[in-house]
Design a protein around this motif. Sequence first.
Motif, short mmCIF file in Angstrom:
data_model
loop_
_atom_site.label_atom_id
_atom_site.label_comp_id
_atom_site.label_asym_id
_atom_site.label_seq_id
_atom_site.Cartn_x
_atom_site.Cartn_y
_atom_site.Cartn_z
N ALA A 143 0.83 -1.21 0.00
CA ALA A 143 0.00 0.00 0.00
C ALA A 143 0.86 1.26 0.00
CB ALA A 143 -0.93 -0.01 1.22
N ALA A 144 2.07 1.15 0.57
CA ALA A 144 2.97 2.31 0.63
C ALA A 144 3.72 2.51 -0.68
CB ALA A 144 3.96 2.14 1.79
N GLY A 145 3.49 1.62 -1.66
CA GLY A 145 4.10 1.82 -2.98
C GLY A 145 5.53 1.35 -3.10
N VAL A 146 5.81 0.16 -2.57
CA VAL A 146 7.16 -0.39 -2.67
C VAL A 146 7.62 -0.42 -4.14
CG1 VAL A 146 6.32 -2.79 -2.80
CG2 VAL A 146 8.63 -2.34 -1.96
N GLY A 147 8.90 -0.09 -4.37
CA GLY A 147 9.40 -0.02 -5.75
C GLY A 147 10.15 -1.26 -6.18
N GLY A 148 10.69 -2.02 -5.23
CA GLY A 148 11.45 -3.22 -5.58
C GLY A 148 11.63 -4.10 -4.37
N TYR A 149 11.89 -5.37 -4.64
CA TYR A 149 12.15 -6.33 -3.57
C TYR A 149 13.45 -7.05 -3.84
CZ TYR A 149 7.23 -6.42 -1.83
OH TYR A 149 6.01 -6.12 -1.29
N THR A 150 14.02 -7.60 -2.80
CA THR A 150 14.97 -8.67 -2.96
C THR A 150 14.41 -9.84 -2.14
OG1 THR A 150 17.28 -9.35 -2.80
CG2 THR A 150 16.45 -7.97 -1.02
N VAL A 151 15.06 -10.99 -2.23
CA VAL A 151 14.66 -12.15 -1.43
C VAL A 151 15.75 -12.41 -0.41
CG1 VAL A 151 14.11 -14.61 -1.46
CG2 VAL A 151 13.29 -13.13 -3.31
#
Lengths: 364, 364
Positions: free
Chosen positions: A21-29
């Motif tokens: 909801a906060a608009g995350v731009g990218g992830y890693t694992v």
Amino acid sequence: MAVIFPSRRVRKTPFTPGVEAAGVGGYTVYNHMLLPTFFEGVAADAAHLKQHVQIWDVACERQVQIKGPDALRLMKLLSPRDMDRMEPDQCYYVPTVDHQGGMLNDPVAVKLADDHYWLSVADGDLWQFALGLAIGRSLDVEIDEPDVSPLAVQGPKADDLMARVFGDVVRDIRFFRYKRLPFEGREFVVARSGWSKQGGFEIYVEGSEYGMPLWDALFAAGQDLNVRAGCPNNIERIESGLLSFGNDMGRENTPYECGLGRFCNSPEDFIGKAALADQAKNGPPRQIRPLVIEGEIGMCAGSWPLLADGRQVGQVGSAIHSPEFGVNVAIGMVDRSHWAPGTRIEIETEQGMRWAVVQERFWR
Amino acid sequence: MAVIFPSRRVRKTPFTPGVEAAGVGGYTVYNHMLLPTFFEGVAADAAHLKQHVQIWDVACERQVQIKGPDALRLMKLLSPRDMDRMEPDQCYYVPTVDHQGGMLNDPVAVKLADDHYWLSVADGDLWQFALGLAIGRSLDVEIDEPDVSPLAVQGPKADDLMARVFGDVVRDIRFFRYKRLPFEGREFVVARSGWSKQGGFEIYVEGSEYGMPLWDALFAAGQDLNVRAGCPNNIERIESGLLSFGNDMGRENTPYECGLGRFCNSPEDFIGKAALADQAKNGPPRQIRPLVIEGEIGMCAGSWPLLADGRQVGQVGSAIHSPEFGVNVAIGMVDRSHWAPGTRIEIETEQGMRWAVVQERFWR
């Protein structure tokens, strides 16, 4: 850069709805779990972190729970640090090593009771090493991963925000100490710790169902403090010299090479002690150093070799442009022959050769 | 769905340049490495796989190398399978368990010599368990991760393609056997295996520098066979009943629950043997079952509970629509009370409640 799909194997966290909801731009694992890498942008996130307060989903700092009559015995095998000095409200940074002194992980140990510890681990299944060792030595101890998901509150306004949710008692928590504080009828371990040097806390949220209520409570309480969702920030943490296991060091390195020799003070016969004796006495052949890389650089998506006269004298695993300091900040593992401050070394980046200069100290 | 950044910690593979050039659509992270999840699309990829031949970057199937005088002794502790029956050119599917019989991983063991094994692991740092156990028992054995990156060649035309690169001798390799075959002056273990039921091989590429030359050689040789880049396909593997560790089962399950009891035939005192004795005799309380899910379903990004009269009677960790069979195929862990073929069970998907029906067998 590519798209990633969550699955049962690559888990969402109790805070993922808030992160999305906060608009995350990218992830890693990280530890088989999603870890956000940026929101507005790494540089914008860093600037905000240094001024205000952020809530970080660091549920991926999974806990290796060690519990039972032989818990302390196992901890003494796993920890190069003197466990007898550890107080009941304390957190210990513990560079864990194998029988040859090679780094297996660099967890934060949390002492819950004399027979009950958590190891809040960096990326890697350290529980498997602990379990194998415990079985091999027939120790009476249970090792598992409890339903505990850390949530970090970081930034100069962290004390103010935390005080609104947990009370002014949070201001009395000393660095790497914790208190058990109530939230909605439950008690959580709240430690003054976290992977930034902007100050703040880590809340060990026990029970996934408390994740979003706590997330929401922190955001509701912090509107006028300009609270935002954030995550471990690759600019701020390199400036601060906070090491990333797997990026800056691995099993091929000893704690002395990582500059963590001061944490190796155990009088016990911990795993790897004999192998580390030489470096304990004479120092390591290479060591972590802050570096400035000149010119323009791209994203450090692997390992950049450091070269002198065509010979490799180390490598860099983390590098990024720092808007605050106006240079490219980097963390390298550098051979003794080239680790003196001011030494200029060639570095092979994915965008071509650059010059790297060894620094006296990290930026913060 | 979100973007993922590679880093030194989340490694690219020796085949990543080929994968990127082939237009990979998504990745997951598996053993700290990038694993492609689709190219044209999961359904289009599946259709192609069943007709032609694909090259898969499965470098993330990392090898746990066990080498030394006590290698067989350690293998006998780790393996519920009778290691004495293993021949020198054989691969063994080995469901590895902890002291309570809980699954730690389901690697494929490759016997290279009497004192030298590889465990080609599913997602998880099994080397840490093996290392802890070896240190705990003072075994004379080295455990590390060699520079070996499996490349899979899968599909009905796999024999033809492989014969063009490695010679007709590949046709003689039996299922789960291997031969050492030369490529550009190096010898690779080439096994008839792989995570599909379309037939094919896995090449254990030893030396990262041989990755792209082999990738390119296979593509050059297979143009008229309609060779394409592919990856483990979530439709084909569910239809085929190939289990995914971490999705379909985990440490909370025994090999008997996973339907892998036939691989537990070791006469040795392997870790977990005593704990498995009851299930070996009386069968497990729950077991893997193929299921059809009725209606429309979304992506299975977690665990979907199976419910009967409001009580949980299992869960599904993998589910997807199968164009070939015209149904939603799924893999579930189902309680004995509800595992009979034909049983209808409610299932709570992220898109709402559906009906799941237990099947007699997998689709292939």
